[in-house]
Design an enzyme around this catalytic site. Sequence first.
Site, PDB file in Angstrom:
ATOM      1  N   THR B  28       0.847  -0.923  -0.054  1.00 13.60           N
ATOM      2  CA  THR B  28       0.018  -0.103  -0.053  1.00 13.60           C
ATOM      3  C   THR B  28       0.829   1.303   0.155  1.00 13.60           C
ATOM      4  OG1 THR B  28      -1.895   0.930   1.101  1.00 13.60           O
ATOM      5  CG2 THR B  28      -0.350   0.060   2.275  1.00 13.60           C
ATOM      6  N   CYS B  33      -2.395   8.456   6.631  1.00 19.03           N
ATOM      7  CA  CYS B  33      -2.999   6.973   6.996  1.00 19.03           C
ATOM      8  C   CYS B  33      -1.911   6.131   7.749  1.00 19.03           C
ATOM      9  CB  CYS B  33      -3.702   6.436   5.745  1.00 19.03           C
ATOM     10  SG  CYS B  33      -4.800   7.434   4.838  1.00 19.03           S
ATOM     11  N   HIS B  50      -5.809  -0.417   5.705  1.00 16.33           N
ATOM     12  CA  HIS B  50      -5.171   0.870   5.274  1.00 16.33           C
ATOM     13  C   HIS B  50      -6.330   1.862   5.894  1.00 16.33           C
ATOM     14  CE1 HIS B  50      -3.534   3.910   1.823  1.00 16.33           C
ATOM     15  NE2 HIS B  50      -4.252   4.491   2.843  1.00 16.33           N
TER      16      HIS B  50
END
Lengths: 391, 160
Positions: B28, B33, B50
């Site tokens: 990712t 985040c 995520h």
Amino acid sequence: MSTAAPALALDTSFKALSVDSAFSAARALTTWLNRDVRLHTEGFHSAPLAEFSELAGPPEEPVVALHLPLQGDLQGDLLIALPEQIAFQLVDMLLGQPVGTTTAFGELEQSAMQETGNIVGSSFANCLARWLRLSVVPASPNFAYDLACAVLAPIAASAANLSDEVWVNRTCFHLDGQHVDWRLLLLLSESARERVAEHVQREQLVCYDLDMLLHHTAAEVATQLRNELGHDVRVICGDFARAAFSELIDPAAANGHIEMLTAPLTPAGAGTLLSVTSADEFVRFLAQTSGGRQAAVPLMHTLQETFARSLRQTLAGRLTAEHAGSESEPDWQAGPAGELLAPWAKTQVAADHELFRTSVVFKTGRATFETTLHLLLHADRYAEMGTFDVC
Amino acid sequence: MLSTAVGPAQFIGIGELRVVREPERLRTVLGSCIGVALFDRKAMLAGLSHVILPSSKEGSGARGKFADTAVDDLIQQMMEAGADRARLCGKMVGGARMFGAESQSDLGSRNIEAVRDRLRHHRIAIIAEDVGGMKGRKMFADPATAAVEVQIIGEAPRVI
């Protein structure tokens, strides 16, 4: 208030708004870069969060991002993202140095990028503010040189906390006729989206009102045309919809010869009818119906003026006395579409007018002729019309 | 060392989570985040979430967006895939302050604390983390080795 109901109106009205905003930003950027810049907007759509990761570019690729939080009545975010190599080229262009000179983002390079973001963001936001009659103030651009998905994170967080979809407007750039992978994203908060929906619903009422005026007028025009030609002619009106000034001229038809009527409908230019007609098409239409080619242009003028007169009378019943009615004569001009319409559109934008557009189709036998009517209302008069109930 | 050239890795988008077994891997990209990875090395399982917001109490919608509900669901999916809860360990990456000091709120720090709290609540040890700062990160998770590789623009990749 639900935002689901006016989806269709949102689509049409906000596509036009997006086009105008993008056009305004493109003009500002053209001046700033001294290059031909055009922006193409996709309008607003709902993007699921899963797709959101790719909005600023391939998620794992580095980009230069300029983030402008929107403040005032309409809260949201503007984000401009460019792949790093394109950003390097842009900086070289701005600093007047050979392409390939910039290879990193120092203070000067960041400043050049931020000023670009400021120019694009401000013109885009100003157009939104003008259209929506709301205060839309972009903050100073924040700069980031990072991965495309990473720069989206703070914006996604504010836009998606209450929903799994993000309402986003995406605009792409063309530089000197070539597509360049710059992206301009506009995201609105939930409350901003509701304000937009309210505005569009009000606008929809105005359009319904205008449609009624037009259909009433069409009946009168059909009667007049029947008397002139000696046989039945159907006059079919489309629905009025908000239009973008920047879409007035179809680039493919910019050299086409048009007859342009501007007829004041109210005093001091508070309302104006603009009719754009291809004279050749009308002559062809009449040739197929009655063979009266010589009378074609005068008849077309008469028809359009009948439209204007009828609309003026009907508008008089909608507006307060001081703004209703006009004794001014209609004005006709003939020439290439681009030459006639471009300066006219510029004047109207500056004069704070709202533009509504529809088409009128004349049919008899197998012959068909279409003309485009634009109704301009000064922003204040437009607001006044919005107070009327529509049955 | 984990190499990005080894095998395909499934991309986890914003607010998503997934569990895979070796030889698959997960990846990712993170700004403010958090990428929360859970491993059961014996079962050769890895899960990656995520997370974009600290708490489901601050919003509504998909559970994968919020630290509390995403961690709960990630544990649940690991168990359903055959993980032994007693063997679970966690690694976390991300939580940067994007766009520098001018950005509106320190969302990254709040996300970091929220994930730590939730893993502590479930008594899952965080055995490594690479969090904070002002730069985005690429994250790769490998179920075979429980290794997490972190890449930041302009820096050498590191394995935690």
